[in-house]
Scaffold this motif. Structure first.
Motif, mmCIF file in Angstrom:
data_model
loop_
_atom_site.group_PDB
_atom_site.id
_atom_site.type_symbol
_atom_site.label_atom_id
_atom_site.label_comp_id
_atom_site.label_asym_id
_atom_site.label_seq_id
_atom_site.Cartn_x
_atom_site.Cartn_y
_atom_site.Cartn_z
ATOM 1 N N ALA A 183 7.507 -6.695 -9.481
ATOM 2 C CA ALA A 183 7.159 -7.520 -9.207
ATOM 3 C C ALA A 183 7.943 -7.182 -7.249
ATOM 4 O O ALA A 183 7.799 -6.134 -6.549
ATOM 5 N N PRO A 184 6.963 -7.977 -5.963
ATOM 6 C CA PRO A 184 5.572 -9.004 -6.832
ATOM 7 C C PRO A 184 4.543 -8.451 -7.172
ATOM 8 O O PRO A 184 3.461 -9.615 -7.347
ATOM 9 N N PHE A 185 3.745 -7.548 -7.894
ATOM 10 C CA PHE A 185 2.696 -7.732 -8.463
ATOM 11 C C PHE A 185 3.132 -7.881 -9.774
ATOM 12 O O PHE A 185 3.321 -6.815 -10.308
ATOM 13 N N TYR A 186 3.201 -8.745 -10.410
ATOM 14 C CA TYR A 186 3.665 -8.929 -11.308
ATOM 15 C C TYR A 186 1.920 -8.955 -12.162
ATOM 16 O O TYR A 186 1.066 -9.182 -11.613
ATOM 17 N N LYS A 187 1.972 -9.286 -13.748
ATOM 18 C CA LYS A 187 1.503 -9.553 -13.795
ATOM 19 C C LYS A 187 1.680 -10.152 -15.768
ATOM 20 O O LYS A 187 2.040 -10.446 -16.370
ATOM 21 N N TRP A 188 0.693 -10.653 -15.648
ATOM 22 C CA TRP A 188 0.752 -11.745 -17.493
ATOM 23 C C TRP A 188 0.053 -11.393 -18.155
ATOM 24 O O TRP A 188 -1.147 -10.555 -18.236
ATOM 25 N N PHE A 189 0.373 -12.021 -19.360
ATOM 26 C CA PHE A 189 -0.736 -11.487 -20.754
ATOM 27 C C PHE A 189 -0.679 -9.715 -21.249
ATOM 28 O O PHE A 189 -2.286 -9.938 -21.341
ATOM 29 N N ILE A 190 -0.010 -9.228 -20.706
ATOM 30 C CA ILE A 190 0.606 -7.807 -21.075
ATOM 31 C C ILE A 190 -0.484 -7.161 -21.969
ATOM 32 O O ILE A 190 0.218 -7.766 -23.078
ATOM 33 N N GLY A 191 -1.394 -6.886 -22.264
ATOM 34 C CA GLY A 191 -2.066 -6.189 -23.360
ATOM 35 C C GLY A 191 -3.648 -6.634 -24.354
ATOM 36 O O GLY A 191 -4.318 -6.185 -24.658
ATOM 37 N N GLY A 236 -5.820 -16.249 7.076
ATOM 38 C CA GLY A 236 -4.948 -15.735 7.785
ATOM 39 C C GLY A 236 -4.092 -15.544 9.258
ATOM 40 O O GLY A 236 -5.106 -16.557 9.761
ATOM 41 N N THR A 237 -3.382 -15.624 9.296
ATOM 42 C CA THR A 237 -2.530 -15.893 10.568
ATOM 43 C C THR A 237 -3.549 -14.385 11.512
ATOM 44 O O THR A 237 -3.292 -14.475 13.088
ATOM 45 N N THR A 238 -3.806 -13.653 10.930
ATOM 46 C CA THR A 238 -4.297 -12.527 11.694
ATOM 47 C C THR A 238 -5.864 -12.572 11.609
ATOM 48 O O THR A 238 -6.187 -13.879 10.941
ATOM 49 N N GLY A 239 -6.026 -11.527 12.326
ATOM 50 C CA GLY A 239 -7.418 -12.306 13.070
ATOM 51 C C GLY A 239 -8.987 -11.263 11.630
ATOM 52 O O GLY A 239 -9.998 -12.180 11.477
ATOM 53 N N LYS A 240 -8.158 -10.948 10.478
ATOM 54 C CA LYS A 240 -9.551 -10.363 9.198
ATOM 55 C C LYS A 240 -9.511 -11.925 8.158
ATOM 56 O O LYS A 240 -7.543 -11.596 8.396
ATOM 57 N N PRO A 241 -9.991 -12.141 7.841
ATOM 58 C CA PRO A 241 -9.817 -12.670 6.300
ATOM 59 C C PRO A 241 -9.156 -11.719 5.554
ATOM 60 O O PRO A 241 -9.694 -10.328 5.226
ATOM 61 N N LYS A 242 -8.392 -12.579 4.388
ATOM 62 C CA LYS A 242 -7.582 -12.571 3.381
ATOM 63 C C LYS A 242 -8.494 -11.917 1.898
ATOM 64 O O LYS A 242 -8.629 -13.585 2.097
ATOM 65 N N GLY A 243 -8.910 -11.260 1.836
ATOM 66 C CA GLY A 243 -8.945 -11.593 -0.171
ATOM 67 C C GLY A 243 -8.731 -10.943 -0.540
ATOM 68 O O GLY A 243 -8.237 -10.417 -1.733
ATOM 69 N N VAL A 244 -8.622 -12.465 -1.188
ATOM 70 C CA VAL A 244 -7.176 -13.076 -2.395
ATOM 71 C C VAL A 244 -7.656 -12.551 -4.011
ATOM 72 O O VAL A 244 -9.066 -13.181 -3.923
ATOM 73 N N LEU A 245 -6.958 -12.084 -4.546
ATOM 74 C CA LEU A 245 -7.814 -11.559 -5.930
ATOM 75 C C LEU A 245 -7.290 -12.307 -7.238
ATOM 76 O O LEU A 245 -6.160 -12.189 -6.396
ATOM 77 N N HIS A 246 -8.153 -12.827 -7.665
ATOM 78 C CA HIS A 246 -7.990 -13.208 -9.264
ATOM 79 C C HIS A 246 -8.176 -12.619 -10.052
ATOM 80 O O HIS A 246 -9.205 -12.124 -9.836
ATOM 81 N N VAL A 247 -7.672 -12.470 -11.444
ATOM 82 C CA VAL A 247 -7.855 -12.140 -12.951
ATOM 83 C C VAL A 247 -8.290 -12.258 -13.833
ATOM 84 O O VAL A 247 -8.310 -14.142 -13.708
ATOM 85 N N HIS A 248 -8.891 -12.149 -14.815
ATOM 86 C CA HIS A 248 -9.402 -12.951 -16.010
ATOM 87 C C HIS A 248 -8.277 -13.914 -17.140
ATOM 88 O O HIS A 248 -8.854 -15.026 -17.139
ATOM 89 N N GLY A 249 -7.281 -12.978 -17.566
ATOM 90 C CA GLY A 249 -6.255 -13.655 -18.061
ATOM 91 C C GLY A 249 -5.555 -14.509 -17.664
ATOM 92 O O GLY A 249 -5.981 -16.488 -18.070
ATOM 93 N N GLY A 250 -4.696 -14.685 -16.587
ATOM 94 C CA GLY A 250 -4.045 -15.897 -16.553
ATOM 95 C C GLY A 250 -4.737 -16.771 -15.133
ATOM 96 O O GLY A 250 -4.254 -18.418 -15.571
#
Ligand code: WTA
Length: 660
Positions: free
Chosen positions: A76-84, A277-291
């Protein structure tokens, strides 16, 4: 009919003493037919939230191979869901429907801005088109894990492009069609996209937006891009670079109409979506297939109560998260019929949306408070021209809705018959987090009501203690959820710093929003408390605007704040200090506004530019935006002891007075 209570109190004197609140109960007929009719779902989820998500994941979406564990929080906080688990979100959006009667059901009903441009695409056709385009991408050398930037208007091919990427395991990054070439270039370069998918142009308010031209500008400095695919929407004569650019039809020519989905791990990336976000550079929010599949599927089903005979219309542009989750993935995963509209809400006349609802018999309608306030101002006569009786459920998203707009929406659009789901969530959360369940939740206008089952949201003070009822604090999510962002693209440290470090020693997700919870446990969202603006429901970073302003040759320093606005919620106002040799002028103001528009996009254009010789700063050099906000609002300044030079503020007050 939804029953009201509260305002019915007879004793006027008591009424004036008590804080009177209106509560709207779910209509009986709605409740009886709803997917969720029983409030016990909340208790069930609370009793064992892991088991709750497990049951949903096992029963609501199909897996190629079952997962072995629901949640892995060991890192955590790099949580993983539906492992395997093995899955592909496009299997759930396409293949499983074409195996059933839904094969011939309308997946997308598309309405172009010109009235006669209409198309209906069935699930089977969508499936075939996605497969064929997926093969074309493969032929161009796109492989699992490669990034593909998509820059298009609202046409079905945009959905085809997204699903085709997902099908072969490529990661799509959709950039909103209203962003400028510079903003597009930054996003292409950050993701190191191999391919860009775009179109010649699209209609907006009767005019043509020349999309391909903007792409050409962006690609002047985007070394990772090997190919561009151009969908021909308008038959424009566009510049095509030999061996780099291909037409949509040509690139697919001869490709097979069959393409098995890539078997993806639950945790394999699905898309990147950039947000401010709060700094000048936009944030690349990453989403995954399962969750993400699980979270968007169940929220679409339960919150919009999606049934097979619904015509569902979410007005969001697919370039934002609302479009990703609730135009594309959530509804398609449910096998719903999605209405998609290309153009402006009020074109050619202010009743365009209402005429579309009437024409297609839209049953579920989801939009933003800023649009509701806009239509409210234009007057009831426009919706009244149309029969809106097909509607059975309404939704809002993007910003707090003021009770007045809520009631107008309820009465004029919903005919006092449709529950309203006010849904709070973010690009980062992937799915709706705080919301009514329309068949069970009593509604209070202006409140997003309660966390979705299984979600734990709280309001904390600065020390990390829960605030008592009705006391404002920071909105936090204290438990992971399946469709949470996994990281920020290429910047895991920023992921931790931005979202998980607001309270020392406590690992909770900080939303950036302020909120309070009332005595009934209802959440009242108060808006961003970081340096993020919310303009018509779109997020803009103040620092992003400031860094664009200071990049102009005349500007030495800039501070941007949000000023309340009746319709847009908030608009950017810029305080600008000029470099020596430059004088304030009307032309320079115009030039700076145009500059921001060009660099970021029309939504970022400052409403006002105020020239000053100094910005109010703390002794350590931080701009005190709070004071600027107070000056604009004509409010008391509060504590100014940390201010480095009080004269700066006097001057700002004066400049602002003169402007008024
Ligand atoms: C705001 C949009 C109040 C909030 C889905 C949040 C809301 C930001 C609501 C996320 C709502 C969204 N009531 N505020 N129902 N929904 N917000 O990432 O400030 O574009 O943090 O996601 O919009 O914006 P984003």
């Amino acid at each position: 009919m939804i029953k009201r209570r509260g305002l019915m109190k007879k004793d006027k004197s008591i009424e004036s003493l008590l804080k009177v609140e209106e509560v709207y109960e779910p209509p009986k007929e709605f409740r009886e037919k709803a997917w969720v009719k029983d409030e016990s779902i909340y208790e069930k989820a609370e009793k064992d939230w892991i088991a709750f998500w497990d049951e949903i994941a096992r029963t609501e979406v199909e897996w190629f191979e079952p997962y072995k564990k629901v949640l892995d929080d060991s890192n955590a906080p790099f949580y993983k869901w539906f492992i395997g688990g093995k899955i592909n979100i496009t299997h759930n959006c396409l293949d499983r429907h074409v195996k059933t009667w839904r094969k011939n059901k309308a997946a997308i009903i598309w309405q172009g801005e010109p009235e006669n441009d209409k198309r209906v695409i069935t699930y089977y056709e969508l499936y075939r088109r996605v497969c064929r385009f997926a093969n074309a991408l493969k032929n161009l050398g796109v492989r699992k894990g490669d990034r593909v930037t998509i820059y298009m208007g609202m046409v079905p091919e945009l959905v085809v492009a997204m699903l085709a990427c997902a099908r072969i395991g490529a990661i799509h990054s959709v950039v909103f069609g209203g962003f400028s070439s510079m903003a597009l270039r930054d996003r292409i370069n950050d993701a190191k996209a191999k391919v860009v998918i775009t179109m010649d142009g699209f209609y907006r308010r009767g005019k043509i937006v020349e999309t391909k031209k903007i792409v050409d500008e962006a690609l002047e400095d985007a070394p990772s891009v090997e190919h561009v695919i151009v969908y021909d929407r308008l038959g424009l004569d566009v510049n095509m670079v030999e061996d780099r650019d291909f037409w949509w039809d040509d690139v697919q020519y001869g490709s097979s109409w069959k393409c098995e989905p890539e078997v993806m791990d639950s945790e394999d990336p699905l898309f990147i979506l950039y947000t401010s976000g709060t700094t000048g550079k936009p944030k690349g929010v990453l989403h995954v297939h399962g969750g993400y599949n699980v979270g968007t599927h169940i929220t679409t089903k339960w919150i919009f109560d999606i049934k097979d005979d619904d015509i569902y219309w979410c007005t969001a542009d697919i370039g934002w998260i609302t479009g990703h989750s609730y135009v594309v993935y959530g509804p398609l995963s449910n096998g719903a019929t999605v209405l998609m509209y290309e153009g402006a809400p009020d074109y050619p006349k202010p009743d365009r949306w209402w005429s579309i609802i009437e024409y297609y018999g839209v049953t579920v309608f989801y939009t933003a408070p800023t649009a509701i306030r806009y239509f409210m101002r234009l007057g009831e006569e426009w919706p009244k021209k149309h029969d809106l009786s097909s509607l059975r459920l309404l939704g809002t998203v993007g910003e707090p809705i003021n009770p007045e707009a809520w009631k107008w929406y309820y009465r004029v659009i919903g005919g006092e018959r449709c529950p309203i789901v006010d849904t709070w969530w973010q690009t980062e959360t992937g799915m709706i987090m705080i919301t009514p369940l329309p068949g069970v939740t009593k509604l209070k206008p202006g409140s997003a009501t309660k966390p979705f089952p299984g979600i734990k949201a709280e309001v904390w003070d600065d020390e990390g203690n829960p605030c008592p009822p009705n006391v404002g604090g920071k909105l936090v999510i204290t438990r992971p959820w399946p469709s949470m962002l996994r990281t920020l693209w290429g910047d895991p440290d920023r992921y931790i710093k931005t979202y998980w470090s607001a309270f020392e020693g406590k690992l909770v997700y900080f939303t950036g929003d302020g909120a309070k919870i009332d005595e009934d446990g209802y959440f009242w969202i108060m808006g961003r408390i970081d340096d993020v603006l919310n303009v018509s429901g779109h997020r803009l970073g103040t620092m992003e605007l400031e860094s664009v302003l200071v990049a102009h040759k005349a500007v030495s320093e800039a501070a941007v704040i949000g000023k309340p606005h009746d319709i847009k919620g908030e608009v950017p106002v810029a305080f600008v200090v000029l470099k020596d040799g430059y004088e304030p002028s009307v032309e320079l103001k115009r030039e700076l506004r145009e500059w921001v528009r060009k660099k970021i996009g029309p939504i970022a254009t400052p409403e006002e530019i105020i020239f000053v010789t100094k910005l109010p700063k703390t002794r350590s050099g931080k701009i005190m935006r709070r004071l600027l906000r107070a000056v604009l609002a004509g409010q008391p300044l509060g504590d100014v002891t940390t201010l480095e030079d009080e004269k700066a503020l006097e001057e700002i007050k004066k400049s602002y007075e003169e402007l008024k």
